[in-house]
Design an enzyme around this catalytic site. Structure first.
Site, PDB file in Angstrom:
ATOM      1  N   SER A  47     -17.193  -9.666   3.172  1.00  0.00           N
ATOM      2  CA  SER A  47     -15.758  -9.874   3.369  1.00  0.00           C
ATOM      3  C   SER A  47     -14.991  -8.746   2.704  1.00  0.00           C
ATOM      4  O   SER A  47     -15.578  -7.851   2.084  1.00  0.00           O
ATOM      5  CB  SER A  47     -15.329 -11.231   2.783  1.00  0.00           C
ATOM      6  N   ASP A  96     -27.096 -11.621  -5.317  1.00  0.00           N
ATOM      7  CA  ASP A  96     -26.219 -11.822  -6.460  1.00  0.00           C
ATOM      8  C   ASP A  96     -26.281 -10.534  -7.270  1.00  0.00           C
ATOM      9  O   ASP A  96     -27.311 -10.219  -7.878  1.00  0.00           O
ATOM     10  CB  ASP A  96     -26.705 -13.018  -7.286  1.00  0.00           C
ATOM     11  N   TYR A 209     -10.335  -8.409 -15.901  1.00  0.00           N
ATOM     12  CA  TYR A 209     -10.386  -7.647 -14.652  1.00  0.00           C
ATOM     13  C   TYR A 209      -9.996  -6.184 -14.902  1.00  0.00           C
ATOM     14  O   TYR A 209     -10.658  -5.258 -14.425  1.00  0.00           O
ATOM     15  CB  TYR A 209      -9.456  -8.273 -13.615  1.00  0.00           C
ATOM     16  N   LYS A 213     -12.361  -2.817 -14.327  1.00  0.00           N
ATOM     17  CA  LYS A 213     -12.027  -1.714 -13.416  1.00  0.00           C
ATOM     18  C   LYS A 213     -11.827  -0.403 -14.172  1.00  0.00           C
ATOM     19  O   LYS A 213     -12.102   0.680 -13.642  1.00  0.00           O
ATOM     20  CB  LYS A 213     -10.788  -2.070 -12.595  1.00  0.00           C
ATOM     21  N   THR A 244      -6.142  -9.080   0.979  1.00  0.00           N
ATOM     22  CA  THR A 244      -7.537  -9.488   1.157  1.00  0.00           C
ATOM     23  C   THR A 244      -7.754 -10.793   0.411  1.00  0.00           C
ATOM     24  O   THR A 244      -6.913 -11.216  -0.380  1.00  0.00           O
ATOM     25  CB  THR A 244      -8.525  -8.433   0.602  1.00  0.00           C
TER      26      THR A 244
END
Length: 350
Positions: A47, A96, A209, A213, A244
């Site tokens: 996806s 995974d 997060y 990144k 998304t």
């Protein structure tokens, strides 16, 4: 020791030492011919960006192997691609990315099913976000209040950093083994990293997060200085918020009224880096469509920063423009976005 960019007199520089290619002119046309016949492995390819890359590159003749944990979407995507492009090879395997054995199995699976027996492109595309992990607000243990805070959930770091590190490590092992083409030229050896705007600027409230990144950008900056020794080129994309499924609806509400990047622009950036085998050690930031004028001649200019010297200035300028666009959008944009989120089925954003 002073680290500098390239000099006309040929003196030592970081850019020349890491074999970084010239700045990317994103307004210039590029050929997708090299994509035909390439076998490309994509983690997180069922996806989002990964699926969009798979569909687009399939149009240009690539063979694609997808690894993901969403078996339903993965098998469905591969079935669609096989139906649309029966002469090409498309495969899916459950993976995974936080499991070394799963990723090792995926790479071996890709090699076994590649029409040429090699892998030429690797996309470390798997990534998640956890809006309510409580990292910034430690909670008292519910089972033993006197023992201190609960153990934090670090799944985001596991997927976005450890998973990416596994993918890169395997890519550095298998890509150099792909040999030469029938014309005697070395096959492409490309690792495409997927970072985020959060990789160069903080995303308040999403500390884990943002850290993950930023870490991907650290991997990118370090790898481009050494990967050339193995004939591997490493590039990176840094998308701004895109529509998304990565972020839940609650997260999109925070961004209501703000400009967003387009998925097709992210695909175009990734495709340019995958197809143009001369691009090495470059990262592209994909944001909302903005028109930027030079103060001196009034002409539209590309935004470019040589990050060895001016990355902080680039971030400051880029975020400043985004904030201006946010102000222009005003409450009209806020209402419009919230209506789309809550009134028309809940759009998602990155």
């Amino acid at each position: 020791m002073v680290f500098t960019t390239d000099h006309d007199d040929g003196s030592w520089s970081v850019v020349s030492q890491c074999r970084q290619s010239p700045p990317v002119d994103t307004t210039a046309p590029y050929s997708t011919a090299s994509l035909a016949g390439k076998t490309i492995l994509i983690t997180g390819g069922a996806s989002g960006f990964g699926a969009a890359f798979a569909r687009h590159w399939a149009k240009h003749g690539s063979h694609v192997v997808i690894g993901d944990v969403n078996d339903t979407l993965g098998h469905s995507l591969v079935a669609d691609l096989r139906s649309s492009y029966p002469s090409q090879s498309f495969h899916y395997q459950h993976c995974d990315v936080t499991s070394w054995s799963d990723q090792l199995s995926l790479f071996k699976f890709a090699l076994a099913n590649s029409p040429t027996g090699v892998i030429e492109g690797v996309v470390a595309g798997a990534g998640i976000v956890d809006m309510d992990n409580g990292f910034d607000s430690p909670r008292r243990s519910s089972t033993n209040p006197d023992s201190g805070p609960e153990e934090p959930r670090l799944k985001v770091l596991d997927v976005n950093l450890t998973g990416v590190a596994y993918t890169v490590h395997l890519g550095l092992y298998y890509l150099p083994k792909n040999g030469t083409r029938s014309d005697g030229q070395q096959r492409d050896r490309h690792i495409l990293l997927v970072s985020s705007i959060a990789g160069i600027a903080p995303l308040p409230g999403q500390t884990e997060y943002t850290a993950s990144k930023h870490a991907v950008m650290g991997l990118f900056r370090a790898l481009r200085g050494t990967s050339w020794r193995r004939g591997v080129r490493v590039n990176c994309i840094n998308p701004y918020f895109v529509d998304t499924p990565l972020l839940p609806t609650s997260g999109v509400a925070i961004l209501a009224g703000a400009p967003k990047a387009e998925l097709e622009d992210v695909v175009d950036a990734g495709t340019r880096l995958m197809a143009d085998e001369g691009i090495r050690g470059r990262a592209l930031c994909i944001g909302p469509k903005l028109r930027v004028y030079d103060d001196e001649d009034g002409e539209t200019k590309l935004i470019y920063a040589e990050d060895f010297e001016r990355v902080e200035a680039f971030v400051w300028r880029y975020i400043g423009m985004i904030n201006v666009m946010k102000g222009i959008a005003g409450w009209v944009g806020v209402v419009k976005d919230l209506w789309g989120i809550y009134g028309l089925g809940g759009k998602r954003g990155r």
